[in-house]
Write an enzyme that holds these catalytic residues in place. Sequence first.
Site, PDB file in Angstrom:
ATOM      1  N   SER A 128       0.829  -1.203   0.000  1.00 18.62           N
ATOM      2  CA  SER A 128       0.000   0.000   0.000  1.00 18.62           C
ATOM      3  C   SER A 128       0.866   1.257   0.000  1.00 18.62           C
ATOM      4  CB  SER A 128      -0.969  -0.052   1.183  1.00 18.62           C
ATOM      5  OG  SER A 128      -2.002   0.882   1.045  1.00 18.62           O
ATOM      6  N   ASP A 136      -9.690  -3.805  -6.314  1.00 18.27           N
ATOM      7  CA  ASP A 136      -9.249  -3.078  -5.115  1.00 18.27           C
ATOM      8  C   ASP A 136     -10.182  -1.885  -4.910  1.00 18.27           C
ATOM      9  OD1 ASP A 136      -7.924  -1.273  -3.313  1.00 18.27           O
ATOM     10  OD2 ASP A 136      -5.998  -2.179  -3.821  1.00 18.27           O
ATOM     11  N   HIS A 148      -7.868  -5.043  -1.475  1.00 19.66           N
ATOM     12  CA  HIS A 148      -6.695  -4.259  -1.075  1.00 19.66           C
ATOM     13  C   HIS A 148      -5.904  -5.043  -0.037  1.00 19.66           C
ATOM     14  CE1 HIS A 148      -4.281  -0.650  -0.668  1.00 19.66           C
ATOM     15  NE2 HIS A 148      -4.330  -0.801   0.647  1.00 19.66           N
TER      16      HIS A 148
END
Length: 336
Positions: free
Chosen positions: A150, A274, A302
């Site tokens: 991320s 996502d 995600h």
Amino acid sequence: MPTIPDFPRFRPRAPWWGGDLQTLRNTLLRRAPSLEHWPGEPLRVALSDGDQLFATRHCPEHGEARPTVVLIHGLTGSEDSTYIRASAAYFLERGWPVIRMNLRGAGPSAPYCRSAYHAGRSEDLRAFLAGLTQQDPQIRRHGVLPLAYSLGANMLLKFLAERDFPVPLPGAVAVSAPIDLEAASRAIARPRNALYQRYLLACLRAEFRRWPLDLSVEERREVLSARTLLAFDEVWTARRNGFAGALDYYRRSSAAPLLPKIQVPTLLLHAADDPWIPAAPHLQAAEHASPLQVLVAPSGGHVGFHAADDPRSWHDRCAERFFRQLAAGDGVAAAS
């Protein structure tokens, strides 16, 4: 760079179908694995401005000399995030040395930092790796293989594009990276993502309260009253780090425009569903010839990737296969 034709195909585990359930499973069901079989050694690297970065190093019970896998968390995470601990256990079981890194102000470093991480703060990663070379002869000799998630993955990609490595770095893997930060900000602000945004803001406020900051009552009130991630980045991240505003921070920190500069074999893993990070920038990156391999799975959410064929995360299996090839040589030279 050589291709790897046998990455496992991702199929979501029932009943965790769709990007939202894949994303939420880490929080709803998945427990952070125990690392008691691999006792951790605390590490600390002092930064030039007085802040300190903390990490934990683990060594496998058995295994040949290999690069160390450095795990880098995402927004509001730390070395103890569920996905970080799961990755650490996965790699240690397979004989890889592992370091779980905390970004500036995250986890145990919070009381020792007067400023905080952000998506473009690649200089912190460089300083951390430079500090490791002074503490660990194995890292000086064999290098590191970063695996980032991320926000930390965007930071890693920016670092790779800058080509200034204080340690041998044969390759890297980025998972669910928000390589277009403005697009990611727009996505998280959509009404369907209101609960996600509320959750992230609550975590950011909790982080903010832990930092030993010299701020006025009014400054604290302004940051804590932000009701969107864009507003938080406007009044805190951008202002604190010398950006003209949130959009300037996004523009100058996004990794997408920098990807053509990367010369290290790098694997980008992303999911088409996502809910936080649009897939379009990853699909565009896949069209350009470079040392990047881009895998966009049809599902996975995600930092989810909970697969039907294996209880271990799909992204960990792909990353380990990629790293194994690099460590074996296969004509890929380490960058330094």
